[in-house]
Scaffold this motif. Structure first.
Motif: not given
Length: 452
Positions: A98-109, A128-141
């Motif tokens: 659920g690391d939003c900063e890393i995920m944002a970097t990957l999405l930008s890449a 994200c849903a299975m691991n309860g990573q709420t903010q990361a799920a919102k980032l993906l959406l």
């Protein structure tokens, strides 16, 4: 590989320079060269020396160790390709944490938020849903992830979030090694699951709160079946808060037609009545908000039938239903009680049968068979309960218990002899059991006295 352990960073780096690309790739794939033994310094230097070979395991290492600046450096390389077989899972790896900063970097890449990988074809949103990573799920959406994407079993992220309690509890137990306050742990997990479910509902999954999926399973039914009771008592149940959230948002424990369920005709209310300690809180909540304790589906199955399906913890559910007004009537199916007699805990079975008898149960035509099954397991207390409550119980009944041609026809007396139970034989003799001369000799031998 074990020979590399314990060597200094400089020596390992020197070894890395001497290896050809194929050898280095092999070491990288085994996760020995970077993931376990190399420091961030070595990863950084190796990228300079063997960039095309090392960048793949280096990316995994950086994600696993939350090295955000290193992730940025790797994906910013001119020839980095996020779509290769080796690099494509990075977004999913980051979603676990659920690391939003890393995920944002990957999405930008250039990583695709809707890419599916693995045997179950999960998207990063599923992870994200299975691991309860709420903010990361919102980032993906927010970055184009499809709320309705389904895995290979036709489950959406919303349904996977509903079912995530078990995984989250397992992860937490490993992390805390039994040293945390279980009450707080359960509260935290429930809060985490509800938070994720709410975000998914607010971002396009609201219809999934009450509508069944392609497999005719409702979210509420799935939530009930996903409840977990850790070894801390029936009131310590993981998963009840998401049930409350779903009901508050329109989900029905027992739809009027009785057909919206996990299996055709089986409702969330029936699932809650099933014989699992974990479900007791869910059932109690449904009854608190007005569910009928005498509910029957279109097949005539009622909640007591669900509650007596043959598990050790069936008693609390039956007790709850009867206390809340469930009525034992002529349509009650007692064959589940017959199955319950196979349970190893005589005290639980005896309490269950006594409870039913107190509330007006009549074993009728199956009393003799239940009596004999109890005898086969040496459950004297259960035998007494059935015998004293039903005058028609034949103490000399002779039956084939399982109705199989190869099985021997036996009597309660014969079971008492095979078990060499003095107390059981004394009870049978005192109540007029008949016996052959050979059986009399054996009974007297076990009792250590003559029989008048």
């Amino acid at each position: 590989m074990a020979c590399l352990q314990g060597l200094s960073t400089e020596i390992l780096l020197h070894i890395g320079k001497l290896l050809n690309d194929a050898d280095l790739a092999h070491l990288s794939e085994t996760n020995c060269f970077l993931s376990e033994m190399f420091s961030e310094t070595l990863v950084t230097r190796s990228l300079a020396d063997k960039p095309r070979v090392v960048e793949i395991p280096a990316l995994t290492w950086a994600i696993d160790h939350t090295k955000r600046h290193l992730v940025k450096r790797i994906v910013s390389r001119p020839r980095f390709n996020p779509h290769t077989a080796s690099t494509r899972s990075a977004l999913h790896d980051a979603a676990v944490y659920g690391d939003c900063e890393i995920m944002a970097t990957l999405l930008s890449a250039g990583y695709d938020p809707n890419l599916t990988i693995g045997r179950k074809q999960y998207t990063a949103l599923h992870i994200c849903a299975m691991n309860g990573q709420t903010q990361a799920a919102k980032l993906l959406l927010d970055n184009g992830a499809l709320i309705g994407a389904k895995d290979v079993t036709h489950k959406t992220a919303f349904f996977l979030a509903i079912e995530s309690s078990k995984m989250l509890l397992s992860q937490a137990r490993v992390a805390i090694a039994g040293k945390a306050d279980m009450t707080k742990l359960i509260r935290d997990i429930d809060h985490r699951v509800v938070k994720t479910v709410r975000v998914l509902a607010e971002n396009g999954a609201q219809h999934e709160v009450s509508a069944p999926n392609i497999l005719h399973v409702t979210a509420l039914y799935s939530a009930v079946c996903s409840c977990i009771a850790p070894n801390s008592g029936p009131d310590m149940t993981v998963g009840t808060e998401v049930i409350r959230f779903l009901v508050a948002n329109g989900a029905l424990p027992a739809p009027n037609n009785g057909q919206t369920a996990g299996n055709p005709g089986r409702t969330p209310l029936q699932a809650a009545a099933a014989n699992r300690t974990a479900n007791r809180n869910a059932l109690s909540y449904f009854l608190d908000i007005g569910s009928n304790p005498n509910f029957k589906d279109q097949f005539g199955s009622n909640l007591l039938t669900e509650a007596t399906a043959g598990e050790l913890d069936t008693f609390p559910i039956v007790e709850l239903l009867l206390r809340r007004g469930a009525i034992i009537d002529g349509n009650f199916d007692f064959w589940p009680i017959f199955d319950a007699l196979d349970l190893p805990d005589e005290e639980v079975v005896d309490r269950l049968i006594t409870l039913l008898l107190v509330h007006g149960a009549d074993f009728g035509s199956i009393a003799g068979k239940c009596f004999t099954v109890a005898a086969s397991h040496g459950m004297l207390g259960v035998m007494k309960s059935i015998f004293t409550s039903n005058a028609a119980t034949d103490i000399n009944i002779s039956i084939n218990l399982w109705d199989m041609p190869e099985d021997e026809i036996k009597t309660p007396l014969q079971f008492g002899l095979s078990l060499e139970r003095q107390d059981m034989l004394e009870f049978l003799v005192a109540n007029g059991v008949t016996m052959t001369q050979g059986e009399r000799v054996l009974v007297e031998k076990v009792l250590g006295r003559e029989i008048n």
